[in-house]
Design an enzyme around this catalytic site. Sequence first.
Site, PDB file in Angstrom:
ATOM      1  N   TYR A   1      28.732  38.371  -8.749  1.00 54.48           N
ATOM      2  CA  TYR A   1      28.344  39.320  -7.697  1.00 54.48           C
ATOM      3  C   TYR A   1      28.152  40.697  -8.327  1.00 54.48           C
ATOM      4  O   TYR A   1      28.993  41.142  -9.116  1.00 54.48           O
ATOM      5  CB  TYR A   1      29.454  39.396  -6.630  1.00 54.48           C
TER       6      TYR A   1
ATOM      7  N   GLU B   1      22.232  44.884  -3.700  1.00 52.63           N
ATOM      8  CA  GLU B   1      23.235  43.848  -3.929  1.00 52.63           C
ATOM      9  C   GLU B   1      22.563  42.609  -4.523  1.00 52.63           C
ATOM     10  O   GLU B   1      21.550  42.153  -3.996  1.00 52.63           O
ATOM     11  CB  GLU B   1      23.882  43.492  -2.587  1.00 52.63           C
TER      12      GLU B   1
END
Length: 438
Positions: A157, A245
């Site tokens: 992530y 993101e």
Amino acid sequence: MPAMKENLGLPWPSVKKHTKFLDRPESLPQYKGSHFLSMNLHEYQAKELMARHGVQVPPGHPATSIDEANEAIQQLFDTGHKSVVVKSQIHAGGRGKGTFKDGFKGGVHLADCPEDANAKAEAMFGNILVTKQTGEVGKQVNRLLITSAQKIKNEYYVAVLLDRSKGRPIIMASAEGGMNIEEVAEESPEKIFKETIDPDLGLQAYQGRKIAIALGLRGKLINQCGRLLQCLYDTWAGCDASMLEVNPMALIENEDGTESVVALDAKMSIDSNAMFRHPDIKAMRDISEEDALEVEAGKHDLNYIKLEGNIACLVNGAGLAMSTMDAIKHYGGDPANFLDVGGGATQEQVKAAFEIILSDPAVKAILINIFGGIMNCNTIAQGVVAAAKETDLKLPLIVRLEGNNVEAGRKTLADSGLPLITAESMAEAAQKSVEAAK
Ligand code: ADP
Ligand code: MG
């Protein structure tokens, strides 16, 4: 916001509802993202911007029709790709684990042959996808991304955003990537690495390497991943993004057996105040993904954000609008919207504003809070009366008017024959509207 906000000391980009006024305590209303604050992009658009800044993304093509999708699928297989991924493009995450309204599972599908890929594209296109982030109503899939499937060895992530408490950009990364990052943030925040960035210098090479090492990457991959992270930051800064993101950033095995790190997903929003600098990004706006009422409000130059409560607010000035919502909350109510009609609203704008708040079926009472500095109170009053008559208003209307030409405004309202509830102060108006909405 859930407890993870405390853990991270940061806004969490994947949280169901993106909150834009992040410094506000939990007890206060949290506001949903809106175009006038920031503009969300589709995955394929974000990937295009990332690729322009040097981020490795697998080859792929967006499609806005089944024919286009089939063409893209054929092209990928023709150019030697052995499998493709068909990805629903909606402004919401959690697509992989989502379910379509007709029962078809998953908004992201792998296919090993063109026929299978075509069938998956057909199943998704025009269908309504419900994910953790869309709410029950879901979102219709009007665009697909057809991209080359990668052999994933590990998922990470990564996000770049602004840390308001530090007043600096920050990059966050976790080896616990993939689809459940919210749980990581909640249960084991120590597994999320954070690196503050000096905006004058950008993400430095050593910082990129440091994160790569923290993620467990070794050998040549440290430099490659570090470089990718630098490019990711450059995308964020260069596009005036408020959030970028990548979940997952993945370690993949290439055809020749070597390994590399690439971005497999992307979620990005752009600061609307900077949009004038990016006509190319502005052109990427997909209005069909935005709230219809917010789009309508934008046409009338009204700053409107739809919220979940049942007390509609019509206020002049963003600060007063915020305070009005806080006052409603304070008396135990819930605002149905944020609406700032501006300092110099015309009667037409007020009427449009009134119609917009009324078209929200959740509304049970309307609170008008005007402090006329520049605003002429009578303009507001005339707009309200015209709109209320036209829409045959049945809902309780609570009015607090103060300031410029207030006497004329009050007279317009009093003579209108509308069943008004008047208030002397904002607190009284808020209290009365909460009672009226019950
Ligand atoms: P979402 O986050 O909305 O569920 P993602 O783009 O992250 O959508 O896709 C979900 C999962 O599908 C990813 O975690 C990854 O495991 C897999 N995936 C996505 N793109 C690819 C790709 N190009 N190749 C292989 N697997 C992929
Ligand atoms: Mg993802």
